[in-house]
Structure formats: C-alpha cells, structure tokens
Design an enzyme around this catalytic site. Structure first.
Site, PDB file in Angstrom:
ATOM      1  N   LYS A   1       5.196 -64.179   4.244  1.00  0.00           N
ATOM      2  CA  LYS A   1       4.616 -65.171   3.331  1.00  0.00           C
ATOM      3  C   LYS A   1       5.687 -66.213   3.024  1.00  0.00           C
ATOM      4  CE  LYS A   1       4.632 -66.179  -0.924  1.00  0.00           C
ATOM      5  NZ  LYS A   1       4.416 -67.632  -0.884  1.00  0.00           N
TER       6      LYS A   1
ATOM      7  N   GLU B   1      21.788 -71.105 -12.911  1.00  0.00           N
ATOM      8  CA  GLU B   1      21.601 -71.806 -11.631  1.00  0.00           C
ATOM      9  C   GLU B   1      20.708 -73.023 -11.847  1.00  0.00           C
ATOM     10  OE1 GLU B   1      19.418 -69.834  -8.368  1.00  0.00           O
ATOM     11  OE2 GLU B   1      21.080 -70.459  -7.087  1.00  0.00           O
TER      12      GLU B   1
ATOM     13  N   GLU C   1      17.905 -61.450  -2.042  1.00  0.00           N
ATOM     14  CA  GLU C   1      18.923 -62.507  -2.111  1.00  0.00           C
ATOM     15  C   GLU C   1      18.441 -63.478  -3.173  1.00  0.00           C
ATOM     16  OE1 GLU C   1      21.763 -62.506  -0.875  1.00  0.00           O
ATOM     17  OE2 GLU C   1      21.561 -60.994   0.688  1.00  0.00           O
TER      18      GLU C   1
ATOM     19  N   CYS D   1      21.493 -71.608  -2.379  1.00  0.00           N
ATOM     20  CA  CYS D   1      22.031 -70.568  -3.264  1.00  0.00           C
ATOM     21  C   CYS D   1      23.543 -70.462  -3.093  1.00  0.00           C
ATOM     22  CB  CYS D   1      21.339 -69.234  -3.027  1.00  0.00           C
ATOM     23  SG  CYS D   1      21.396 -68.708  -1.342  1.00  0.00           S
TER      24      CYS D   1
HETATM   25  N1  LIG Z   1      18.506 -67.914  -3.730  1.00  0.00           N
HETATM   26  C1  LIG Z   1      17.781 -68.832  -3.173  1.00  0.00           C
HETATM   27  O1  LIG Z   1      17.943 -69.132  -2.009  1.00  0.00           O
HETATM   28  C2  LIG Z   1      16.738 -69.500  -3.948  1.00  0.00           C
HETATM   29  C3  LIG Z   1      16.766 -69.554  -5.321  1.00  0.00           C
HETATM   30  N2  LIG Z   1      15.783 -70.176  -5.995  1.00  0.00           N
HETATM   31  C4  LIG Z   1      15.887 -70.269  -7.451  1.00  0.00           C
HETATM   32  O2  LIG Z   1      14.628 -70.007  -8.008  1.00  0.00           O
HETATM   33  C5  LIG Z   1      14.175 -71.123  -8.791  1.00  0.00           C
HETATM   34  C6  LIG Z   1      12.681 -71.215  -8.710  1.00  0.00           C
HETATM   35  O3  LIG Z   1      12.260 -71.408  -7.370  1.00  0.00           O
HETATM   36  P1  LIG Z   1      10.895 -70.755  -6.878  1.00  0.00           P
HETATM   37  O4  LIG Z   1      10.511 -71.308  -5.573  1.00  0.00           O
HETATM   38  O5  LIG Z   1       9.888 -70.858  -7.963  1.00  0.00           O
HETATM   39  O6  LIG Z   1      11.331 -69.228  -6.634  1.00  0.00           O
HETATM   40  P2  LIG Z   1      10.418 -67.978  -6.519  1.00  0.00           P
HETATM   41  O7  LIG Z   1      11.254 -66.770  -6.664  1.00  0.00           O
HETATM   42  O8  LIG Z   1       9.244 -68.113  -7.394  1.00  0.00           O
HETATM   43  O9  LIG Z   1       9.869 -68.098  -5.021  1.00  0.00           O
HETATM   44  C7  LIG Z   1      10.379 -67.401  -3.910  1.00  0.00           C
HETATM   45  C8  LIG Z   1       9.234 -66.760  -3.128  1.00  0.00           C
HETATM   46  O10 LIG Z   1       8.643 -65.720  -3.928  1.00  0.00           O
HETATM   47  C9  LIG Z   1       7.237 -65.934  -4.009  1.00  0.00           C
HETATM   48  N3  LIG Z   1       6.676 -65.353  -5.233  1.00  0.00           N
HETATM   49  C10 LIG Z   1       6.482 -65.938  -6.432  1.00  0.00           C
HETATM   50  N4  LIG Z   1       5.898 -65.080  -7.289  1.00  0.00           N
HETATM   51  C11 LIG Z   1       5.711 -63.923  -6.622  1.00  0.00           C
HETATM   52  C12 LIG Z   1       5.136 -62.652  -6.959  1.00  0.00           C
HETATM   53  N5  LIG Z   1       4.634 -62.393  -8.153  1.00  0.00           N
HETATM   54  N6  LIG Z   1       5.116 -61.701  -6.021  1.00  0.00           N
HETATM   55  C13 LIG Z   1       5.634 -61.908  -4.792  1.00  0.00           C
HETATM   56  N7  LIG Z   1       6.149 -63.098  -4.407  1.00  0.00           N
HETATM   57  C14 LIG Z   1       6.212 -64.080  -5.313  1.00  0.00           C
HETATM   58  C15 LIG Z   1       7.119 -67.440  -3.931  1.00  0.00           C
HETATM   59  O11 LIG Z   1       5.797 -67.833  -3.680  1.00  0.00           O
HETATM   60  P3  LIG Z   1       5.283 -69.343  -3.950  1.00  0.00           P
HETATM   61  O12 LIG Z   1       4.972 -69.806  -2.613  1.00  0.00           O
HETATM   62  O13 LIG Z   1       4.073 -69.229  -4.794  1.00  0.00           O
HETATM   63  O14 LIG Z   1       6.378 -70.089  -4.596  1.00  0.00           O
HETATM   64  C16 LIG Z   1       8.098 -67.744  -2.826  1.00  0.00           C
HETATM   65  O15 LIG Z   1       7.561 -67.448  -1.561  1.00  0.00           O
HETATM   66  C17 LIG Z   1      14.947 -72.299  -8.214  1.00  0.00           C
HETATM   67  O16 LIG Z   1      15.050 -73.336  -9.110  1.00  0.00           O
HETATM   68  C18 LIG Z   1      16.253 -71.647  -7.912  1.00  0.00           C
HETATM   69  O17 LIG Z   1      17.029 -71.563  -9.089  1.00  0.00           O
HETATM   70  C19 LIG Z   1      14.738 -70.754  -5.323  1.00  0.00           C
HETATM   71  C20 LIG Z   1      14.660 -70.750  -3.977  1.00  0.00           C
HETATM   72  C21 LIG Z   1      15.680 -70.123  -3.179  1.00  0.00           C
HETATM   73  O1  LIG Z   2      24.601 -72.054   2.886  1.00  0.00           O
HETATM   74  C1  LIG Z   2      23.899 -71.611   3.790  1.00  0.00           C
HETATM   75  O2  LIG Z   2      24.125 -71.879   4.977  1.00  0.00           O
HETATM   76  C2  LIG Z   2      22.750 -70.688   3.497  1.00  0.00           C
HETATM   77  C3  LIG Z   2      22.272 -70.837   2.089  1.00  0.00           C
HETATM   78  C4  LIG Z   2      21.071 -70.046   1.797  1.00  0.00           C
HETATM   79  O3  LIG Z   2      20.723 -69.160   2.510  1.00  0.00           O
HETATM   80  C5  LIG Z   2      20.257 -70.332   0.618  1.00  0.00           C
HETATM   81  O4  LIG Z   2      20.543 -71.276  -0.118  1.00  0.00           O
HETATM   82  O5  LIG Z   2      19.262 -69.617   0.413  1.00  0.00           O
END
Ligand SMILES: NC(=O)C1=CN([C@@H]2O[C@H](COP(=O)(O)OP(=O)(O)OC[C@H]3O[C@@H](n4cnc5c(N)ncnc54)[C@H](OP(=O)(O)O)[C@@H]3O)[C@@H](O)[C@H]2O)C=CC1
Ligand SMILES: O=C(O)CCC(=O)C(=O)O
Length: 479
Positions: free
Chosen positions: A172, A380, A247, A281
């Site tokens: 997903k 973050e 992660e 991240c």
């Molecule tokens: N570590 C990283 O790489 C990342 C960190 N973030 C952090 O998270 C914040 C919010 O981003 P956001 O995209 O909302 O992150 P989310 O954790 O909400 O989204 C990540 C994934 O989880 C899915 N998801 C959301 N709710 C559920 C649930 N109840 N059960 C299973 N899966 C679920 C999302 O679906 P959907 O398609 O509906 O969003 C998406 O595919 C950012 O501002 C940032 O701080 C965000 C992205 C990456």
């Molecule tokens: O810095 C990268 O190359 C990977 C970063 C990453 O995986 C993320 O932001 O989720």
C-alpha cells in the site's frame, strides 16, 4: 473520463473509482487518476498473496533472479520517464527524481544477485553422528506500507528483498503518491511474477493500511512513515503475534567543529537540510556549531541558503522543489512560527515563494541562536527548515547531538581524525556521516536507526535477510 490506474489483485487489474494525483508544483495539473482500494479489495489481495505463497516460496532461484533482474533493467531503461513521473507527483527536482529511480533499479539488481547468494550453515552437533543445518526460510505474506517522500526507492527496498527471499507481498503506497509504485508493480507483473505474488492496493491508510494491520494472514509488516502510525503498526502486530519493522522519524544533527573545512561544512549542511525540500527522515535539521567557526559558518550558510533556487520540480535550474501538499506546508509554516515564538533568530526564509504556477513553494528557512530544548530542535518538521545551535566545544556538541529521542543519522564536519573517530563510536545513531551529508544513502549497505527512529532489523543490503526470512535449525542423525 481519464484512464484509471487500477489495483493489482491476484494478477488482475481491478478497481472502479479513482482519486486524482495532483502535481505539487502546479496544482491544476493532474498526474493521473488512481484507484482507491476498499476493505474488501485489501482482504482479497491478502488472500491472493496467501494462496500464492506455497508455490513462490519453493520457486527456483533462477526464476526469481530473472524476474528481479528484468525489473531492474526496465526501471533503468525508463529512468528519465519514471523520474519525471516521480518529480511530478512528489515534487523532488528532476535530477533527484531520476536519481531515486536509478537507485530503485540498483536495488532490484542487488537483490536479483542476493537470490543467487542464498546460503546456510552446516555444523556438527554436540551429539556425535548428528549434523546441524541452519537455513533461512521465507516468512509468508509481507504487508508493505510506504510513505510519500521516497515514492519509488522505499517500495523498491521493501519489495525486492521480500520477493528475493520467497515471500509474497501486499503493498500500500502513500495515497498522495501512488504513481511511482504503480509503475514498478506493473513492471514486476509484466516481468513474469506469478499471479498473487505481488498485490497492489492503493488507497487510504485508515482503510487499506488498517485492514492489513488487522489481518491475521499478514505474517510480517514493513513500515516507513510517522511515529504515530508506526506505533499503531507495532500495537496491532503484537496483538496478532507478527513480525514488524518500523522506520520512522529523525531529528538528525550535523556537528560542525572549529577545524572543519568551511566549504565542506556549508555544502554538507545545505544538502542535508534543504535538498529534497528537507522531506527526508535523514535530513539534518539541527546544526550544532562550535564557537570558533560559528559566525563565519553562519554567514556562509545564510548566503548559500538565500541563493538556493526554489521552483517547479521539472524546471531546469530548480534546486529545491515544492513541499508535497498543503498539510505538510501548514506543518512547516507552523514550526516556523513556533521557532520565532520560542526566541530563535529567523535569519533566512520563512515565507512562501511566488511562482508562475500555483504550487506549495516554501523558502529554505534557517534559524540561528536556537537551543536544543526548543520544539524546533526536538520535533521532526519534515520541511526545508533547519536551526543552528551554538556550543563551546566538541564535548558539548556530542552531548547536544545525542540529546534527542531519535537516532537515525548523525553527521560531523571536521578535519580531526581524533574527533571523527570519537564521534563515529559515540554518536547514538544508526548511521554516522563524516564530512558527507546526513541524507543520501547507498543502496547496498544497512539502513536504519536507533532510539525512537527505528524498530526491528535493518533494511537494505544483505542485512535485509534478517527481517524478510526466518531462521530454521535442523538436526539430522546420520542413521
Ligand atoms: N520517516 C519517514 O521517512 C517519514 C516520516 N514522515 C513523518 O510523518 C509525518 C506525517 O506524514 P504522513 O504521510 O501523514 O505519515 P503516515 O505515517 O500517516 O503515513 C505513512 C504510511 O502509513 C499509512 N497509514 C496511515 N494511517 C494508517 C493506519 N491507521 N494503518 C496503516 N497504515 C496507515 C499512510 O497512508 P496514507 O496513504 O493514507 O497516508 C502511508 O502509506 C511527516 O510530516 C513526517 O514528520 C512522513 C513520511 C516519511
Ligand atoms: O537519505 C536517503 O537516501 C534515504 C532517506 C529515507 O529513506 C527517508 O527519508 O525515508
């Protein structure tokens, strides 16, 4: 009516209603219309993956190698087209988009090789005449839930090892950016994956993701995203006794010491903090600088930051693309206001950027005179916003770097072997960078963090086997 990119369930493209995928550089442009999966679609995808597992888990290594290798070749051959798609849906600049697509191809190529390197161990037992074999076996159905910020690399680095080691997959992607994942699933399907081995269900986390979390037939979940959703994955997985890997966020420091090469320091911090619009991240949003170099470094970094060209992700001279969507833009703007209210000095940026098209453009933003206790230093932000914290010496810099609940990556810029070595040993992070940016990692080595950033075994490289397989120990008496 525009064509709808459908979900792939048991080898068939299915789905009716779709949702528009909008270009954040130009919100009047629809990148494509993508199906939104339902609870029922997700259940069917899980059932298909379960049914496909026995045959796929016993498939020949040459078949798996050939499919992954063919996938890598097609992704690479189409890197310009897929890079453009990625940049249009997520907002990374075109070179960043093409770079990420290339990385996805390299990942599939690497795991095509890993299929041929699968190995176990044979040991003598403590009982004479008995032999012990240690082998790795696939787990079953892997649920993969991915975020919007790396729409092709993260799905690739979760799907490729899952398939290489003989698992089946339900993926997903983030609802915001389904296009890049759709493209690689289409390539995998056409490369000859048997029906049901990979199933794509696009749609909302609260619907599709939650159905995966609730299913006893999903044997493991690999997740990247926010801390909040990561905790949900953990709680639901413990409930059904499944393996999971998370992660999540980062608040990555870069330490700049008095003896640093100023140019290296400025470039490293500008890249870590602002490139990919800070939406990584591994981005560095805390810049911890010792007194002797502080003022010269800040002046040079302000100059570099002011000159970064923000604009349409596809425009030739753009260095920083748009923020991904209005929700993330609001989060960034809110933190800019919080930083000012907390008393940090706003030295560069802080405002939206006007552009010929309507998009979510934000100036790279730099705070100075921040403290490590401020919310902008602890939470973050996930945007092009960084702050400089002044410290006396290396010891205070290290303590400040480690004073965070996260631990993904940590950088130091120094010409001192002594401090570089000490930092590598003592930084509480999964990845340590010396004189290179905290973001932008290799595809063939382990990726992951400590503390609140990650949970479970590392991703990528040969270490991925730890999560995507289960170890079996077999004893055989010679007879
Ligand atoms: N570590 C990283 O790489 C990342 C960190 N973030 C952090 O998270 C914040 C919010 O981003 P956001 O995209 O909302 O992150 P989310 O954790 O909400 O989204 C990540 C994934 O989880 C899915 N998801 C959301 N709710 C559920 C649930 N109840 N059960 C299973 N899966 C679920 C999302 O679906 P959907 O398609 O509906 O969003 C998406 O595919 C950012 O501002 C940032 O701080 C965000 C992205 C990456
Ligand atoms: O810095 C990268 O190359 C990977 C970063 C990453 O995986 C993320 O932001 O989720």
């Amino acid at each position: 009516m525009a064509e709808i990119y459908k979900n792939l369930i048991n080898g068939e493209w299915v789905g009716g209603d779709g949702v528009e995928n909008i270009n954040p550089s130009n919100i009047s442009e629809v990148v494509g219309v993508y199906a939104r999966g339902t609870v029922e679609d997700t259940k069917q995808a899980i059932a298909a993956a379960k049914a496909a597992f026995p045959a796929w888990s016993r498939s020949g290594i040459l078949e798996r190698h050939a499919i992954l290798s063919k996938t890598a070749q097609e992704i690479l051959a189409r890197k310009a087209e897929l890079g453009e798609l990625l940049s249009r849906e997520e907002g990374k600049t075109l070179p960043e988009g093409i770079g990420e697509v290339t990385r996805a191809a390299q990942i599939f190529d690497f795991f095509a090789g890993e299929v041929l390197r699968l190995a176990g161990e044979v040991l003598p037992s403590v009982r004479p005449g008995v032999g012990v074999e240690i082998t790795r076996e696939p787990i079953g159905v892997i649920g993969i839930i991915t975020p919007w910020n790396f729409p092709i690399a993260i799905p690739a680095w979760k799907m490729a090892p899952a398939l290489a080691y003989g698992n089946t997959v339900v993926i997903k992607p983030a609802d915001l950016v389904p296009g890049s994942t759709w493209a690689i699933v289409d390539i995998l399907h056409r490369a000859g994956l048997p029906h049901g081995v990979v199933n794509l269900v696009m749609g909302k986390g609260s619907v599709v993701g939650q159905t995966m979390l609730d299913s006893k037939d999903v044997n493991a979940i690999s997740f990247t995203g926010s801390v909040g959703t990561g905790k949900r994955v953990a709680t639901a997985s413990i409930e059904v006794g499944r393996k999971f890997q998370l992660e999540m966020g980062g608040k990555n420091p870069t330490v700049v010491l008095d003896d640093a090469d100023l140019k290296v320091a400025v470039e490293s911090v500008a890249q870590s903090a602002f490139f990919s619009t800070g939406q990584r991240c591994t981005a560095s949003s805390r810049v911890i600088v010792t007194e002797g170099i502080h003022d010269a470094f800040v002046d040079a970094l302000c100059e570099r930051t002011k000159n970064l060209r923000v604009g349409d992700a596809l425009a030739k001279d753009t260095e920083i693309g748009p923020v991904v969507d209005p929700g993330q833009l609001k989060q960034d703007m809110d933190y800019i206001a919080i930083g000012q209210a907390e008393g940090a000095t706003l030295r560069v940026g802080g405002n939206r950027v006007n552009a010929p098209t309507e998009g979510y453009f934000l100036q790279p933003t730099l705070f100075t005179e921040a403290t490590n206790q401020m919310r902008i230093s602890r939470e973050e932000i996930f945007g092009p916003v960084a702050s400089v914290i002044r410290v006396k010496n290396y010891e205070e810099a290290l303590a400040t770097a480690n004073d965070t609940e996260f631990g993904l990556s940590a950088g130091i810029v120094t010409t001192s072997l002594k401090y570089a070595t000490h930092f590598k040993r003592n930084a509480e992070a999964g990845m340590v960078m010396v004189n290179v940016p905290t973001a932008g990692v290799d595809f063939h080595v382990p990726f992951g963090g400590r503390k609140g950033s990650s949970y479970g075994p590392r991703e990528q490289g040969k270490y991925a086997a730890e999560f995507f397989t289960v170890v079996k120990t077999a004893y055989t008496a010679a007879g």
